[in-house]
Motif scaffolding. Structure first.
Motif, PDB file in Angstrom:
ATOM      1  N   ARG A  32      54.064  24.085  32.639  1.00  0.00           N
ATOM      2  CA  ARG A  32      53.324  24.208  33.858  1.00  0.00           C
ATOM      3  C   ARG A  32      52.798  25.441  34.170  1.00  0.00           C
ATOM      4  O   ARG A  32      51.472  25.905  35.027  1.00  0.00           O
ATOM      5  CB  ARG A  32      53.659  23.655  35.342  1.00  0.00           C
ATOM      6  CG  ARG A  32      52.951  23.311  36.234  1.00  0.00           C
ATOM      7  CD  ARG A  32      52.239  21.862  36.002  1.00  0.00           C
ATOM      8  NE  ARG A  32      53.275  20.670  35.776  1.00  0.00           N
ATOM      9  CZ  ARG A  32      53.351  19.935  34.535  1.00  0.00           C
ATOM     10  NH1 ARG A  32      52.049  19.864  34.210  1.00  0.00           N
ATOM     11  NH2 ARG A  32      53.968  18.864  34.667  1.00  0.00           N
ATOM     12  N   PHE A  33      53.545  26.606  34.046  1.00  0.00           N
ATOM     13  CA  PHE A  33      53.195  27.926  34.494  1.00  0.00           C
ATOM     14  C   PHE A  33      53.534  29.007  33.446  1.00  0.00           C
ATOM     15  O   PHE A  33      54.353  28.909  32.893  1.00  0.00           O
ATOM     16  CB  PHE A  33      54.157  28.153  35.792  1.00  0.00           C
ATOM     17  CG  PHE A  33      53.643  29.241  36.608  1.00  0.00           C
ATOM     18  CD1 PHE A  33      52.489  29.752  36.545  1.00  0.00           C
ATOM     19  CD2 PHE A  33      54.731  29.752  37.253  1.00  0.00           C
ATOM     20  CE1 PHE A  33      52.231  30.966  37.312  1.00  0.00           C
ATOM     21  CE2 PHE A  33      54.235  30.662  38.340  1.00  0.00           C
ATOM     22  CZ  PHE A  33      53.067  31.386  38.281  1.00  0.00           C
ATOM     23  N   GLY A  34      52.485  29.823  32.992  1.00  0.00           N
ATOM     24  CA  GLY A  34      52.835  30.763  32.172  1.00  0.00           C
ATOM     25  C   GLY A  34      52.076  32.307  32.314  1.00  0.00           C
ATOM     26  O   GLY A  34      51.163  32.108  33.416  1.00  0.00           O
ATOM     27  N   MET A  35      52.438  33.190  31.868  1.00  0.00           N
ATOM     28  CA  MET A  35      51.957  34.467  32.235  1.00  0.00           C
ATOM     29  C   MET A  35      50.793  35.075  31.157  1.00  0.00           C
ATOM     30  O   MET A  35      51.453  34.807  30.005  1.00  0.00           O
ATOM     31  CB  MET A  35      53.051  35.384  32.331  1.00  0.00           C
ATOM     32  CG  MET A  35      52.556  36.938  32.595  1.00  0.00           C
ATOM     33  SD  MET A  35      53.923  38.091  32.802  1.00  0.00           S
ATOM     34  CE  MET A  35      54.311  38.119  34.464  1.00  0.00           C
ATOM     35  N   PHE A  36      49.759  35.526  31.688  1.00  0.00           N
ATOM     36  CA  PHE A  36      48.522  35.813  30.748  1.00  0.00           C
ATOM     37  C   PHE A  36      48.782  37.410  31.017  1.00  0.00           C
ATOM     38  O   PHE A  36      48.758  38.141  31.894  1.00  0.00           O
ATOM     39  CB  PHE A  36      47.195  35.547  31.250  1.00  0.00           C
ATOM     40  CG  PHE A  36      46.205  35.299  30.095  1.00  0.00           C
ATOM     41  CD1 PHE A  36      46.440  35.771  28.650  1.00  0.00           C
ATOM     42  CD2 PHE A  36      44.959  34.680  30.410  1.00  0.00           C
ATOM     43  CE1 PHE A  36      45.467  35.422  27.816  1.00  0.00           C
ATOM     44  CE2 PHE A  36      44.129  34.585  29.531  1.00  0.00           C
ATOM     45  CZ  PHE A  36      44.199  34.941  28.193  1.00  0.00           C
ATOM     46  N   ALA A  83      58.205  37.516  34.470  1.00  0.00           N
ATOM     47  CA  ALA A  83      57.731  36.290  33.980  1.00  0.00           C
ATOM     48  C   ALA A  83      58.793  35.183  34.496  1.00  0.00           C
ATOM     49  O   ALA A  83      58.518  34.117  34.969  1.00  0.00           O
ATOM     50  CB  ALA A  83      57.017  36.019  32.731  1.00  0.00           C
ATOM     51  N   LYS A  84      59.786  35.524  33.874  1.00  0.00           N
ATOM     52  CA  LYS A  84      61.046  34.487  33.864  1.00  0.00           C
ATOM     53  C   LYS A  84      61.426  34.468  35.541  1.00  0.00           C
ATOM     54  O   LYS A  84      61.487  33.362  35.936  1.00  0.00           O
ATOM     55  CB  LYS A  84      62.095  35.266  33.209  1.00  0.00           C
ATOM     56  CG  LYS A  84      63.416  34.397  33.346  1.00  0.00           C
ATOM     57  CD  LYS A  84      63.634  33.183  32.318  1.00  0.00           C
ATOM     58  CE  LYS A  84      64.874  32.439  32.464  1.00  0.00           C
ATOM     59  NZ  LYS A  84      65.828  32.811  31.813  1.00  0.00           N
ATOM     60  N   ALA A  85      61.442  35.501  36.252  1.00  0.00           N
ATOM     61  CA  ALA A  85      61.809  35.682  37.482  1.00  0.00           C
ATOM     62  C   ALA A  85      60.703  34.904  38.118  1.00  0.00           C
ATOM     63  O   ALA A  85      61.124  34.142  39.388  1.00  0.00           O
ATOM     64  CB  ALA A  85      62.027  37.086  38.051  1.00  0.00           C
ATOM     65  N   ALA A  86      59.523  34.761  37.911  1.00  0.00           N
ATOM     66  CA  ALA A  86      58.393  33.980  38.523  1.00  0.00           C
ATOM     67  C   ALA A  86      58.391  32.620  38.499  1.00  0.00           C
ATOM     68  O   ALA A  86      57.566  32.005  38.831  1.00  0.00           O
ATOM     69  CB  ALA A  86      57.158  34.552  38.303  1.00  0.00           C
ATOM     70  N   MET A  91      54.380  33.015  27.761  1.00  0.00           N
ATOM     71  CA  MET A  91      53.518  34.445  27.946  1.00  0.00           C
ATOM     72  C   MET A  91      52.343  34.311  26.888  1.00  0.00           C
ATOM     73  O   MET A  91      52.665  33.956  25.639  1.00  0.00           O
ATOM     74  CB  MET A  91      54.290  35.535  27.746  1.00  0.00           C
ATOM     75  CG  MET A  91      55.446  35.805  28.861  1.00  0.00           C
ATOM     76  SD  MET A  91      56.395  37.083  28.615  1.00  0.00           S
ATOM     77  CE  MET A  91      55.281  38.245  29.618  1.00  0.00           C
ATOM     78  N   VAL A  92      51.539  34.837  27.045  1.00  0.00           N
ATOM     79  CA  VAL A  92      50.199  34.983  26.202  1.00  0.00           C
ATOM     80  C   VAL A  92      49.916  36.365  26.313  1.00  0.00           C
ATOM     81  O   VAL A  92      49.369  36.695  27.420  1.00  0.00           O
ATOM     82  CB  VAL A  92      48.909  33.857  26.228  1.00  0.00           C
ATOM     83  CG1 VAL A  92      48.097  34.273  25.447  1.00  0.00           C
ATOM     84  CG2 VAL A  92      49.684  32.497  26.404  1.00  0.00           C
ATOM     85  N   ASN A 284      48.133  23.177  33.546  1.00  0.00           N
ATOM     86  CA  ASN A 284      48.986  24.481  33.639  1.00  0.00           C
ATOM     87  C   ASN A 284      48.274  25.534  34.094  1.00  0.00           C
ATOM     88  O   ASN A 284      46.743  25.526  34.161  1.00  0.00           O
ATOM     89  CB  ASN A 284      49.576  24.888  32.059  1.00  0.00           C
ATOM     90  CG  ASN A 284      50.528  23.970  31.598  1.00  0.00           C
ATOM     91  OD1 ASN A 284      50.996  22.956  32.131  1.00  0.00           O
ATOM     92  ND2 ASN A 284      51.034  24.279  30.448  1.00  0.00           N
ATOM     93  N   LEU A 285      48.926  26.405  34.807  1.00  0.00           N
ATOM     94  CA  LEU A 285      48.392  27.483  35.276  1.00  0.00           C
ATOM     95  C   LEU A 285      48.671  28.886  34.318  1.00  0.00           C
ATOM     96  O   LEU A 285      50.038  29.008  34.239  1.00  0.00           O
ATOM     97  CB  LEU A 285      48.735  27.929  36.527  1.00  0.00           C
ATOM     98  CG  LEU A 285      48.399  29.332  37.256  1.00  0.00           C
ATOM     99  CD1 LEU A 285      46.674  29.182  37.242  1.00  0.00           C
ATOM    100  CD2 LEU A 285      49.033  29.516  38.596  1.00  0.00           C
TER     101      LEU A 285
END
Ligand code: GLC
Length: 439
Positions: A32-36, A83-86, A91-92, A284-285
């Motif tokens: 659902r949720f990743g960091m770019f 990213a983990k804490a969020a 991650m990309v 996903n975001l």
């Protein structure tokens, strides 16, 4: 490599990847949720990642930015920890953005971060940092390359096109051969060829998949591949998997002065609103941060992401995992989305009401869900809420302000029904409202 991959037609390639899609996408559909992360020489310039093109930089001038590209040791771990804490699950990283500078030890592209700048393999550090935090690893890769002399001529010169597409394949081959298991290949930047034929995408993607059989590929090489990528809008796609990629500020992917960006930055509640749509419509975001030249996280991203992560640690049940879409029973669709005090998501017979507000006069009424409600609980505290149920309404009386979510003021009520409730839309509600007999 040439000899080991048996190339097939586009149709056969697409039907083969379709067969393995559910298995390959299983983790992604629950994440659902990743960091770019947009990081490169443009981070040194701090004027948006398109500056080289928009400002028409001569290549040799732009190359000098490498002197200021000095990521501090451990910056990738900083990103991954945040990213983990969020509450992000993958991650990309822009391994090479349109500017053409490779962030890895490339034999194909000497213009890279091992020969210049930090003299380090940032991709290797990134991969290690993701793995240390248990995050899946994604590589963004640009098709276009402003540093490559063939990129412009490729549009009209077939020999240049061949050299360019061979080069892009060779770069991606390195990326997918030298860093262990990679989870996502995120294409971008289709200029100037603008078609799968132009980019030889059918062949390229077959060769790359042969290196990473479980990999997930986005739709930006002009093949549909595994998922769609709406940009700067959370636009659900009813027909296929989708991932909305969003800047943190509506202005730039790459770093721009934090002080000036702060007023434009999204806050935790705004990110939560985006996530609620992803939860309801099974997308996903991929939320971007543009690290500073030294690799540190831009100031304006730290607090919102950290706070959001605290909320998700309490309320993640409404977001992560195998979600279900709502079964609509009227043509007017879901009653209770937009212009309502709550958003909704569903897992089987449990409906999650994301209460954006907690009425100070002590009552929440949810209408339109028909079915036997067994239990209602507040996700964060686990507290059971007393309710009364009528045919078309669920009423939570005597609410206590103390039960409102203490982190973001967004309280999720989990409604455990006996079975998936029938969900009726406004077309059916309206006649009730106007005192008519339905049907
Ligand atoms: C656009 C921009 C590019 C950015 C990408 C992210 O294609 O051109 O700079 O990397 O969006 O989705």
């Amino acid at each position: 490599m040439e000899s080991t991959v048996k190339l097939v037609s586009k149709a056969d390639y697409e039907s083969a990847t379709a067969k393995t899609r559910d298995a390959r996408m299983a983790w992604w559909r629950e994440a659902r949720f990743g960091m770019f992360i947009h990081y490169g020489l443009f981070s040194v310039l701090g004027r948006q990642e398109w500056a080289m093109a928009h400002e028409l930089w001569p290549v040799s001038d732009y190359e000098r930015l490498t002197e200021g590209f000095l990521p501090k040791p451990g910056c990738c771990s900083e990103w991954a920890r945040l990213a983990k804490a969020a509450g992000m699950k993958y991650m990309v990283l822009t391994t090479r953005h349109h500017e053409g500078f490779s962030l890895w030890d490339s034999k194909v592209n000497p213009y890279n971060s091992v020969n210049y700048g930090p003299h380090r393999d940032i991709v290797a550090e990134f991969v290690e940092a993701c793995r240390a935090e248990g995050l899946k690893v994604g590589f963004y890769t640009s098709l276009m390359d402003w540093h490559h002399p063939d990129c412009g001529p490729a549009a009209y010169d077939s020999a240049a096109r061949k050299r360019l597409t061979d080069y892009i394949l060779a770069l991606n081959t390195e990326l997918l051969s030298n860093y262990g298991k990679i989870d996502i290949l995120w294409y971008d930047g289709d200029w100037p060829l603008r078609s799968f034929d132009g980019w030889n995408a059918v062949e390229m993607n077959q060769r790359l998949r042969a290196l990473q059989p479980d990999i997930i590929i986005n739709n930006r090489s002009h093949l549909e591949e595994d998922y769609g990528t709406p940009e700067e809008s959370i636009t659900p796609d009813g027909k296929r998997d989708w991932e909305a990629c969003m800047t943190f500020n509506g202005i730039s992917w790459g770093y721009v002065d934090s002080e000036q960006m702060a007023p434009y930055a999204v806050n935790a509640n705004q990110i939560l609103r985006m996530l609620s749509i992803c939860a309801k419509d099974k997308g996903n975001l991929l939320l971007n941060i543009g690290p500073k030249a030294d690799g540190s996280v831009p100031d304006e991203a730290i607090a919102p992401l950290t706070t959001l992560g605290k909320w998700l640690a309490q309320n993640g049940e409404a977001l992560y995992g195998k979600m279900d879409k709502f079964t609509m029973t009227t043509e007017r669709g879901l009653w209770g989305v937009g212009g309502m005090l709550q958003s909704l998501s569903r897992k089987g017979s449990t409906i999650y009401a994301w209460q954006w507000l907690w009425p100070p006069n002590g009552e929440i009424i949810i209408s339109g869900m028909v079915g036997k409600l067994l239990k209602a609980r507040i996700l964060g505290s686990g507290k059971e809420l007393p309710f009364t149920q009528e045919k078309y309404r669920i009423i939570f009386p005597n609410l206590d302000m103390k039960d409102r979510d203490p982190i973001l003021g967004a309280t999720v009520i989990a409604l455990d029904f006996e079975a998936e409730p029938e969900y009726i839309g406004f077309a059916k509600i309206a006649p009730l409202l106007f005192g008519q007999v339905y049907e």
